[in-house]
Structures are given as structure tokens and as C-alpha cells.
Scaffold this motif. Structure first.
Motif, PDB file in Angstrom:
ATOM      1  N   LYS A  25     -24.881 -20.822 -31.243  1.00  0.00           N
ATOM      2  CA  LYS A  25     -24.673 -20.573 -29.970  1.00  0.00           C
ATOM      3  C   LYS A  25     -23.250 -20.020 -29.779  1.00  0.00           C
ATOM      4  N   GLN A  26     -22.235 -20.395 -30.225  1.00  0.00           N
ATOM      5  CA  GLN A  26     -20.793 -19.888 -30.163  1.00  0.00           C
ATOM      6  C   GLN A  26     -20.898 -18.696 -30.069  1.00  0.00           C
ATOM      7  N   LEU A  27     -21.645 -17.754 -31.030  1.00  0.00           N
ATOM      8  CA  LEU A  27     -21.723 -16.481 -31.310  1.00  0.00           C
ATOM      9  C   LEU A  27     -22.750 -15.660 -30.365  1.00  0.00           C
ATOM     10  N   LEU A  28     -23.530 -16.314 -29.752  1.00  0.00           N
ATOM     11  CA  LEU A  28     -24.368 -15.598 -28.790  1.00  0.00           C
ATOM     12  C   LEU A  28     -23.666 -15.056 -27.494  1.00  0.00           C
ATOM     13  N   LYS A  29     -24.022 -13.918 -27.105  1.00  0.00           N
ATOM     14  CA  LYS A  29     -23.293 -13.347 -26.099  1.00  0.00           C
ATOM     15  C   LYS A  29     -24.005 -13.643 -24.701  1.00  0.00           C
ATOM     16  N   LEU A  30     -23.670 -14.808 -24.338  1.00  0.00           N
ATOM     17  CA  LEU A  30     -24.378 -15.633 -23.259  1.00  0.00           C
ATOM     18  C   LEU A  30     -23.790 -15.300 -22.051  1.00  0.00           C
ATOM     19  N   ILE A  31     -22.771 -15.033 -22.001  1.00  0.00           N
ATOM     20  CA  ILE A  31     -21.889 -15.150 -20.587  1.00  0.00           C
ATOM     21  C   ILE A  31     -21.411 -13.779 -20.377  1.00  0.00           C
ATOM     22  N   GLY A  32     -21.967 -12.764 -19.662  1.00  0.00           N
ATOM     23  CA  GLY A  32     -21.649 -11.619 -19.429  1.00  0.00           C
ATOM     24  C   GLY A  32     -21.402 -10.696 -20.523  1.00  0.00           C
ATOM     25  N   GLY A  33     -22.374 -10.719 -21.406  1.00  0.00           N
ATOM     26  CA  GLY A  33     -22.158 -10.034 -22.711  1.00  0.00           C
ATOM     27  C   GLY A  33     -21.079 -10.407 -23.564  1.00  0.00           C
ATOM     28  N   THR A  34     -20.516 -11.526 -23.579  1.00  0.00           N
ATOM     29  CA  THR A  34     -19.318 -12.402 -24.154  1.00  0.00           C
ATOM     30  C   THR A  34     -19.673 -13.370 -24.766  1.00  0.00           C
ATOM     31  N   SER A  35     -19.372 -13.555 -25.997  1.00  0.00           N
ATOM     32  CA  SER A  35     -19.699 -14.778 -26.893  1.00  0.00           C
ATOM     33  C   SER A  35     -18.686 -16.261 -26.345  1.00  0.00           C
ATOM     34  N   LEU A  36     -19.268 -17.077 -26.252  1.00  0.00           N
ATOM     35  CA  LEU A  36     -18.415 -18.515 -25.932  1.00  0.00           C
ATOM     36  C   LEU A  36     -17.222 -18.372 -26.945  1.00  0.00           C
ATOM     37  N   LEU A  37     -17.515 -18.014 -28.425  1.00  0.00           N
ATOM     38  CA  LEU A  37     -16.148 -18.086 -29.156  1.00  0.00           C
ATOM     39  C   LEU A  37     -14.952 -17.052 -28.804  1.00  0.00           C
ATOM     40  N   ARG A  38     -15.679 -15.902 -28.276  1.00  0.00           N
ATOM     41  CA  ARG A  38     -14.729 -15.067 -27.906  1.00  0.00           C
ATOM     42  C   ARG A  38     -13.932 -15.337 -26.487  1.00  0.00           C
ATOM     43  N   LEU A  39     -14.683 -16.014 -25.652  1.00  0.00           N
ATOM     44  CA  LEU A  39     -13.852 -16.694 -24.273  1.00  0.00           C
ATOM     45  C   LEU A  39     -12.884 -17.698 -24.782  1.00  0.00           C
ATOM     46  N   ALA A  40     -13.278 -18.563 -25.871  1.00  0.00           N
ATOM     47  CA  ALA A  40     -12.368 -19.710 -26.487  1.00  0.00           C
ATOM     48  C   ALA A  40     -11.148 -18.802 -27.034  1.00  0.00           C
ATOM     49  N   PHE A  41     -11.448 -17.758 -27.824  1.00  0.00           N
ATOM     50  CA  PHE A  41     -10.017 -17.050 -28.380  1.00  0.00           C
ATOM     51  C   PHE A  41      -9.424 -16.542 -27.218  1.00  0.00           C
ATOM     52  N   GLU A  42      -9.882 -15.889 -26.147  1.00  0.00           N
ATOM     53  CA  GLU A  42      -8.937 -15.473 -25.084  1.00  0.00           C
ATOM     54  C   GLU A  42      -8.343 -16.556 -24.358  1.00  0.00           C
ATOM     55  N   ARG A  43      -8.795 -17.767 -24.293  1.00  0.00           N
ATOM     56  CA  ARG A  43      -8.114 -18.992 -23.810  1.00  0.00           C
ATOM     57  C   ARG A  43      -6.762 -19.213 -24.808  1.00  0.00           C
ATOM     58  N   ALA A  44      -7.188 -19.346 -25.988  1.00  0.00           N
ATOM     59  CA  ALA A  44      -6.184 -19.564 -27.084  1.00  0.00           C
ATOM     60  C   ALA A  44      -5.068 -18.805 -26.859  1.00  0.00           C
ATOM     61  N   THR A  45      -5.273 -17.432 -26.730  1.00  0.00           N
ATOM     62  CA  THR A  45      -4.207 -16.295 -26.778  1.00  0.00           C
ATOM     63  C   THR A  45      -3.374 -16.492 -25.598  1.00  0.00           C
ATOM     64  N   ARG A  46      -3.878 -16.993 -24.468  1.00  0.00           N
ATOM     65  CA  ARG A  46      -2.924 -17.505 -23.088  1.00  0.00           C
ATOM     66  C   ARG A  46      -1.815 -18.398 -23.670  1.00  0.00           C
ATOM     67  N   LEU A  47      -2.047 -19.030 -24.910  1.00  0.00           N
ATOM     68  CA  LEU A  47      -0.998 -20.170 -25.293  1.00  0.00           C
ATOM     69  C   LEU A  47      -0.033 -19.782 -26.337  1.00  0.00           C
ATOM     70  N   VAL A  48      -0.775 -18.868 -27.230  1.00  0.00           N
ATOM     71  CA  VAL A  48      -0.142 -18.583 -28.567  1.00  0.00           C
ATOM     72  C   VAL A  48      -0.511 -17.139 -28.990  1.00  0.00           C
ATOM     73  N   PRO A  49       0.326 -16.529 -29.719  1.00  0.00           N
ATOM     74  CA  PRO A  49      -0.172 -15.229 -30.144  1.00  0.00           C
ATOM     75  C   PRO A  49      -1.501 -15.195 -31.135  1.00  0.00           C
ATOM     76  N   ALA A  50      -2.174 -14.196 -31.419  1.00  0.00           N
ATOM     77  CA  ALA A  50      -3.209 -14.065 -32.257  1.00  0.00           C
ATOM     78  C   ALA A  50      -3.082 -14.753 -33.591  1.00  0.00           C
ATOM     79  N   GLU A  51      -1.774 -14.255 -34.234  1.00  0.00           N
ATOM     80  CA  GLU A  51      -1.571 -14.710 -35.801  1.00  0.00           C
ATOM     81  C   GLU A  51      -1.369 -16.141 -35.903  1.00  0.00           C
ATOM     82  N   ARG A  52      -1.385 -17.162 -34.525  1.00  0.00           N
ATOM     83  CA  ARG A  52      -1.142 -18.505 -34.775  1.00  0.00           C
ATOM     84  C   ARG A  52      -2.489 -19.111 -34.143  1.00  0.00           C
ATOM     85  N   VAL A  53      -3.465 -18.299 -34.235  1.00  0.00           N
ATOM     86  CA  VAL A  53      -4.927 -19.066 -33.864  1.00  0.00           C
ATOM     87  C   VAL A  53      -5.569 -19.151 -35.128  1.00  0.00           C
ATOM     88  N   LEU A  54      -6.466 -20.127 -35.443  1.00  0.00           N
ATOM     89  CA  LEU A  54      -7.030 -20.316 -36.736  1.00  0.00           C
ATOM     90  C   LEU A  54      -8.809 -20.764 -36.335  1.00  0.00           C
TER      91      LEU A  54
END
Length: 358
Positions: A25-54
Motif C-alpha cells: 500500500k505504501q507504494l500505491l499512488k492513492l493520493i492525487g497520483g502520489t504514493s504514501l511513501l513519497r508523501l512520507a519522504f516529503e515530510r521527512a525532508t522538511r526536517l532533514v536533508p535527503a542524505e539523512r533519510v533512511l
């Protein structure tokens, strides 16, 4: 330094047949053509740069995760060869990051939730980071301020406020999903928050608690951090348990001398765990129907109809409160009220016609 670890390993069985073994489910593009995983990543990069996201996910999903999150470095993708529950999903990256950075402070976020407004979420995470940095004996959990007596979430019973912080307080105890009367009492008391399943802690603080409460898990994840080539050998042997049961609950009860602190999340929070919750976050028409794909509805109301086959029409008439999901090789028909039973249906399908349909 601060880091974010996104937990993205679940299979999402309750969203079958949309969510499958190869496309959780986290890879399904359910919300406006965007995956839940992508939305979580976009939240994460409000806090730290992409190189510090695992990202911790199933090994079978790594290629799909790479495609969805090309910004995440290869060494920051941790693929579990088998699922060993949430304790190991947080312990493994803690061991990896502690080796890279002895001062690492980690926010453990999930990949299957919708969170608004973003600014309130970021403010709460900033406070949680600050608590963990200031108090080396604290494991911080995030508590959603409840808006209803929800019976589908666990609860945190709040204790004394933590001086110097806007919303942080001790956690007296964790409570399992309550019945309706108990949930109403929790809400009326004003002493309880929903357990969001998201955490912030110093890597060394968490690993100290892990060593005390789950020494076999501790030894295993340290071995993996030292020698990643042993993943297929070591990971399947790690004792399987949840982080709440294995660490957070005993720490909150004083088992180790450390403590659990909660920080408020004053947000609109949706855990997209099944079709009932999915129907709540998608846009309905005037009759309460949520429709995606080619479908014709007549004398029908309050239904969720999802059709992923472009050259196929789904026709629905004379029904209310139904879930109808059509995919190229599997179709689900159930009720919104009974949608929590989808997990059982999937097991029956595997037994009756084969696991390739699940």
C-alpha cells in the motif's frame, strides 16, 4: 546530527487486491497520483536533508522504492529479507546510524499515514528532537491529540508535563485499542492521546534500552551493522516482537530507569490501514460514493468503487455501504462495515486458488 528513518515494510493486506505482495500500500499512488511513501519522504525532508533519510522496507520492494525515491542514497535503503515486526525495523537502522554517527538522533516515521497541516507536524517533530537531545534517558513518542473516541487506535495515558517544553509530558502507560465506552471516557478525561507509532530518540539511548530488554535483538542488529553481508543469515533469527511491547511499554513502567516522554501532534491524522479509512480520505460525490476508474452507479450511495482496468466498466446499482475493487486478476466485493475482514479473505483466497492471487 538528526536523521529520519521511514518504516515502509508492511504488506498492506487489508487493501487487497490493490495492495499485493509486489506492490504494497505504501507504494500505491492513492493520493492525487502520489504514493504514501513519497508523501512520507516529503515530510521527512522538511526536517532533514535527503542524505539523512533512511528507508526500511521489504527486500522485495527495494526496486520500487528506488524508483519512487531516487533522492535516497543506496546505503540508506535497508531491505528486510523477511518481516520480523516493528522492533527490528527500528533497531536495525539505530545500530547502523550509531556506527556512522555516535551522536545520531533519529525520528522513526511511518509510510502509511496522512498528516495535515504540515507546519504543525514539523513543529512537533522539532520539539521531539529537542527533548531527545536534552534528555539522554528519554525515548520520545508522538501522541495525536484525539478528536473522537476512536476504537481503532491505541492510546497514551499522559502524566506530568516536562519543564521547558511546549507540549512534552511523561507517559504513564500505553493502552491497547479500547471499546467504545472506554474510548469515550479517555476522550472526556483529556488525559489521553492516540498512539501514532512514531518516535524520536538518540540512537545510543535506544540501543541501551534494547540491550537491557531484548539482548538477542541487540546482538543481532549490532552484528548486521558490523557486517551487512550477514543480513540473510542474521535477520531471520531476530526475535519477533513490536517496539511498543518490547521496549516502550516496559520502559514506561520503569523497567530500566529510562523514561518515555510524549509530544503532542495537534494534527489531522489518518492511518490508511484499510478500505474504510481510505474512503474517509478520498473525495466523495453528492451521494457519498467514492469512485476511481470507469464505473456507473445507479441508485447507490456511500460506496467505495475502485476499478484499475481501463477497458472494463464496473456497474453498481441498488446498494449502500459497499466496497468494490476490480483489478486485472482479482475482484473484491465486501461492505465498508466488514472491510476489516479483508485480511481473512486474502488468506482464504491463497488457500483456495493459490498465493499468486494475493
Amino acid at each position: 546530527m538528526r536523521y529520519v528513518v521511514i518504516m515502509a515494510g508492511g504488506s498492506g493486506t487489508r487493501l487487497w487486491p490493490l495492495s499485493r505482495k509486489g506492490t504494497p500500500k505504501q507504494l500505491l499512488k492513492l493520493i492525487g497520483g502520489t504514493s504514501l511513501l513519497r508523501l512520507a519522504f516529503e515530510r521527512a525532508t522538511r526536517l532533514v536533508p535527503a542524505e539523512r533519510v533512511l528507508v526500511v522496507t521489504g527486500a522485495a520492494y527495494l526496486d520500487a522504492v528506488r524508483a519512487d525515491l531516487p533522492e535516497v542514497a543506496e546505503e540508506n535503503l535497508l531491505g528486510e529479507p523477511v518481516g520480523r515486526d516493528s522492533l527490528n525495523a527500528v533497531a536495525w537502522p539505530a545500530a547502523v546510524l550509531a556506527q556512522r554517527d555516535p551522536d545520531a538522533v533519529i525520528a522513526q516515521l511511518t509510510a502509511d499515514q496522512l498528516i495535515e497541516p504540515m507546519d504543525a507536524f514539523v513543529t512537533a517533530l522539532e520539539e521531539a528532537f529537542a527533548v531527545a537531545e536534552a534528555h539522554g534517558d528519554a525515548l520520545v513518542t508522538l501522541g495525536v491529540v484525539p478528536t473522537s473516541p476512536h476504537t481503532g487506535y491505541g492510546y497514551l495515558h499522559r502524566g506530568e508535563a516536562l519543564a521547558g517544553f511546549a507540549s512534552a509530558c511523561a507517559v504513564q502507560e500505553f493502552r491497547e485499542k479500547p471499546d467504545a465506552d472506554t474510548a469515550a471516557a479517555y476522550l472526556a478525561s483529556g488525559e489521553y492521546w492516540w498512539n501514532a507509532g512514531m518516535f524520536v530518540w538518540r540512537a545510543d539511548t535506544f540501543l541501551t534500552q534494547l540491550a537491557a530488554l531484548a539482548p538477542d535483538n541487540h546482538a543481532g542488529v549490532l552484528a548486521l551493522a558490523d557486517d551487512p553481508s550477514r543480513l540473510a543469515e542474521v535477520f531471520p533469527t531476530l526475535p519477533k516482537t513490536s517496539v511498543d511491547f518490547g521496549i516502550m511499554e516496559p520502559v514506561s513502567q520503569g523497567a530500566t530507569g529510562a523514561r518515555v516522554v510524549a509530544v503532542a501532534l495537534p494534527i489531522d491524522w489518518r492511518d490508511v490501514g484499510g478500505f474504510a479509512s481510505l474512503a474517509e480520505v478520498l473525495t466523495a460525490d453528492a451521494d457519498g460514493n467514492v469512485v476511481d476508474g470507469v464505473a456507473v452507479l445507479h441508485d447507490a450511495a456511500d460506496n467505495l468503487v475502485l476499478n484499475t482496468v481501463p477497458d472494463h466498466v464496473v456497474s453498481v446499482g441498488g446498494v449502500r455501504g459497499m466496497v468494490i475493487v476490480h483489478t486485472p486478476d482479482a475482484t473484491l466485493v465486501t461492505t465498508l462495515a466488514g472491510a476489516e475482514s479483508v485480511k481473512t479473505i486474502v488468506a482464504a483466497v491463497a488457500d483456495a486458488v493459490g498465493p499468486e492471487y494475493t
